[in-house]
Motif scaffolding. Sequence first.
Motif, short mmCIF file in Angstrom:
data_model
loop_
_atom_site.label_atom_id
_atom_site.label_comp_id
_atom_site.label_asym_id
_atom_site.label_seq_id
_atom_site.Cartn_x
_atom_site.Cartn_y
_atom_site.Cartn_z
N ILE A 279 -4.92 -63.16 60.78
CA ILE A 279 -5.43 -61.79 60.82
C ILE A 279 -5.84 -61.50 62.25
N GLN A 280 -5.39 -60.36 62.77
CA GLN A 280 -5.70 -59.98 64.14
C GLN A 280 -6.33 -58.59 64.16
N ARG A 281 -7.45 -58.47 64.86
CA ARG A 281 -8.04 -57.15 65.02
C ARG A 281 -7.26 -56.41 66.10
N ILE A 282 -6.81 -55.20 65.77
CA ILE A 282 -6.05 -54.39 66.72
C ILE A 282 -6.99 -53.63 67.64
N THR A 283 -8.03 -53.07 67.09
CA THR A 283 -8.95 -52.21 67.85
C THR A 283 -10.06 -53.01 68.52
N ARG A 284 -10.70 -52.36 69.47
CA ARG A 284 -11.89 -52.93 70.12
C ARG A 284 -13.05 -52.00 69.84
N ASP A 285 -14.13 -52.55 69.28
CA ASP A 285 -15.32 -51.74 68.98
C ASP A 285 -15.90 -51.13 70.25
N HIS A 286 -16.29 -49.88 70.17
CA HIS A 286 -17.05 -49.26 71.26
C HIS A 286 -18.53 -49.38 70.87
N GLY B 113 -11.91 -63.78 58.08
CA GLY B 113 -11.23 -64.80 57.29
C GLY B 113 -11.19 -64.44 55.81
N ASP B 114 -12.27 -63.88 55.31
CA ASP B 114 -12.31 -63.46 53.90
C ASP B 114 -11.32 -62.31 53.65
N ILE B 115 -11.23 -61.38 54.60
CA ILE B 115 -10.28 -60.27 54.47
C ILE B 115 -8.86 -60.81 54.42
N TRP B 116 -8.56 -61.75 55.28
CA TRP B 116 -7.23 -62.37 55.34
C TRP B 116 -6.90 -63.07 54.02
N LYS B 117 -7.83 -63.85 53.51
CA LYS B 117 -7.59 -64.59 52.26
C LYS B 117 -7.40 -63.65 51.07
N GLU B 118 -8.21 -62.61 50.98
CA GLU B 118 -8.08 -61.68 49.85
C GLU B 118 -6.76 -60.91 49.92
N THR B 119 -6.33 -60.59 51.12
CA THR B 119 -5.05 -59.88 51.26
C THR B 119 -3.89 -60.78 50.88
N LEU B 120 -3.93 -62.03 51.32
CA LEU B 120 -2.85 -62.96 51.00
C LEU B 120 -2.88 -63.41 49.54
N ALA B 121 -4.01 -63.21 48.86
CA ALA B 121 -4.10 -63.61 47.45
C ALA B 121 -3.19 -62.76 46.57
N GLY B 122 -2.73 -61.63 47.12
CA GLY B 122 -1.74 -60.84 46.40
C GLY B 122 -2.32 -59.72 45.58
N GLY B 123 -1.42 -58.95 44.98
CA GLY B 123 -1.80 -57.77 44.21
C GLY B 123 -1.41 -56.50 44.93
N THR B 124 -1.65 -55.38 44.29
CA THR B 124 -1.37 -54.09 44.89
C THR B 124 -2.44 -53.77 45.93
N PRO B 125 -2.18 -52.79 46.81
CA PRO B 125 -3.22 -52.38 47.75
C PRO B 125 -4.52 -51.99 47.05
N GLU B 126 -4.41 -51.32 45.90
CA GLU B 126 -5.62 -50.95 45.16
C GLU B 126 -6.39 -52.19 44.71
N GLU B 127 -5.69 -53.17 44.17
CA GLU B 127 -6.35 -54.38 43.70
C GLU B 127 -7.02 -55.13 44.84
N ILE B 128 -6.35 -55.20 45.99
CA ILE B 128 -6.93 -55.90 47.14
C ILE B 128 -8.16 -55.16 47.67
N CYS B 129 -8.06 -53.85 47.79
CA CYS B 129 -9.21 -53.06 48.26
C CYS B 129 -10.40 -53.21 47.32
N ARG B 130 -10.14 -53.22 46.03
CA ARG B 130 -11.25 -53.34 45.07
C ARG B 130 -11.87 -54.74 45.13
N ARG B 131 -11.06 -55.77 45.34
CA ARG B 131 -11.63 -57.11 45.48
C ARG B 131 -12.50 -57.20 46.74
#
Length: 243
Positions: free
Chosen positions: A132-139, A204-222
Amino acid sequence: MVSLWGLTDRGLVRRNNQDACAYAAKEGEYAWAVVCDGMGGAAAGDLASAMAVSRFQNHMVCLEEPEEYQEEGQLLVQAAEAANRAVYLKASANRAYAGMGTTLVGALLRENTLWVVNVGDSRAYHITKEAIQRITRDHSVVEDLVQKGEITLEEARHHPQKNLITRALGTTRQVKVDLFQRNVKEGDAILLCSDGLVNEVTDGDIWKETLAGGTPEEICRRLLDRTLAEGAPDNVTIVLFQL
């Protein structure tokens, strides 16, 4: 084919939701999304984020008008600048809204190219099977401290000034908008979010939940469920593209 879904939630502590988001896709052509996190008091924060999302969304209709074609990165920057003007003029015209503003992170995907704009500390991530890579830089104050090597990323997550941002939409007549471009491929995911997610859930948690699979809705809700389990002291907004 791109799948796209998003949500916004008040969280468990805040009385109202000052976040806002919008997203749309046209199969075979494009997908876009925007997330805003308002500031400046309850009514003002709500209004700032809602106005910014609405103005950004209105600007993106150019995608449906070939005669009005603009280069994708330029289109995103101009959409963010239009949102800034709308919020700034509203705040300038009414004392009740003085000082209001909002963060903004927006993305446009066309074929295998992604463009991202941001102002503030709402974020965009590029997620692959490898990382997982952050694209943006926080201001923000803490991001500046991290860049200077004065604190670590982990210390930044718990820093007492983690909510102090150094750039926002609507606080000045003109705003500097950061623009990013990168190549993406089938199987990747792009996630946009407000800081209510990343303050409670690690990358890391975001990466794992995304790779765990499911639809975008299911991943967002998890991901929302994980944030709620941590107490969700702030509003939470998540939008996910699946390629």
